[in-house]
Design a protein around this motif. Structure first.
Motif, PDB file in Angstrom:
ATOM      1  N   GLY A 105      51.444 -60.331 -77.050  1.00  0.00           N
ATOM      2  CA  GLY A 105      51.927 -60.336 -75.906  1.00  0.00           C
ATOM      3  C   GLY A 105      51.402 -59.153 -74.960  1.00  0.00           C
ATOM      4  N   THR A 106      49.996 -58.585 -75.476  1.00  0.00           N
ATOM      5  CA  THR A 106      49.350 -57.602 -74.771  1.00  0.00           C
ATOM      6  C   THR A 106      49.150 -58.110 -73.236  1.00  0.00           C
ATOM      7  N   VAL A 107      48.292 -59.342 -73.199  1.00  0.00           N
ATOM      8  CA  VAL A 107      47.839 -59.994 -71.931  1.00  0.00           C
ATOM      9  C   VAL A 107      48.393 -61.325 -72.040  1.00  0.00           C
ATOM     10  N   ALA A 108      48.961 -61.498 -70.581  1.00  0.00           N
ATOM     11  CA  ALA A 108      49.315 -62.811 -70.309  1.00  0.00           C
ATOM     12  C   ALA A 108      48.380 -63.841 -70.379  1.00  0.00           C
ATOM     13  N   PRO A 109      48.452 -65.049 -70.589  1.00  0.00           N
ATOM     14  CA  PRO A 109      47.601 -66.032 -70.791  1.00  0.00           C
ATOM     15  C   PRO A 109      46.724 -66.101 -69.240  1.00  0.00           C
ATOM     16  N   PRO A 110      47.498 -66.317 -68.211  1.00  0.00           N
ATOM     17  CA  PRO A 110      46.479 -66.428 -66.792  1.00  0.00           C
ATOM     18  C   PRO A 110      45.382 -65.384 -66.742  1.00  0.00           C
TER      19      PRO A 110
END
Length: 135
Positions: free
Chosen positions: A103-108
């Motif tokens: 959850g550190t970086v959002a997929p987009p």
């Protein structure tokens, strides 16, 4: 008239500028945790402009100078950069997969960063290999 050395130098500069722009996009997207730290089309348009300018200068330099600028050294540097950039791009997938899973970086944002980092890897590696090959 343009020489093969000036064409090679111009190509190296344009690759470096485009690569640094791609790298800046990816780094800023990750640091700001947003999909578009600056307009997404800037790296793309800059790449198209760079290609057009390199092509135009190669045409203006003449066939002989253009052929010298894109010689065997260019091909070797290009292949070396392609090979190393491939492995860098391949390594980005598990790294960003972990970042997305935690959850550190959002997929987009991750996909935007991976795409521009892959492009930056090739452009900057080519710039580096071309620069050390011309010393």
């Amino acid at each position: 008239m343009l020489t093969s050395d000036s064409l090679s130098t111009f190509r190296r500069i344009m690759f470096a500028i485009t690569g640094l722009t791609c790298l800046a996009y990816a780094v800023l997207a990750l640091l700001q945790v947003c999909l578009d730290p600056f307009p997404f089309w800037i790296p793309c348009i800059l790449g198209i402009i760079s290609a057009a300018l390199i092509f135009a200068l190669a045409a203006a330099a003449g066939h002989k100078n253009a052929h010298r600028a894109f010689d065997e050294g260019y091909i070797m540097d290009k292949r070396r950069a392609e090979a190393h950039a491939f492995w860098i791009a391949l390594m980005l997938h598990p790294i960003f997969r972990i970042l997305m899973a935690t959850g550190t970086v959002a997929p987009p944002t991750a996909f935007a960063a991976m795409g521009t980092l892959a492009g930056a890897a090739y452009l900057l590696l080519f710039t580096y290999y071309d620069a050390i090959g011309r010393e």
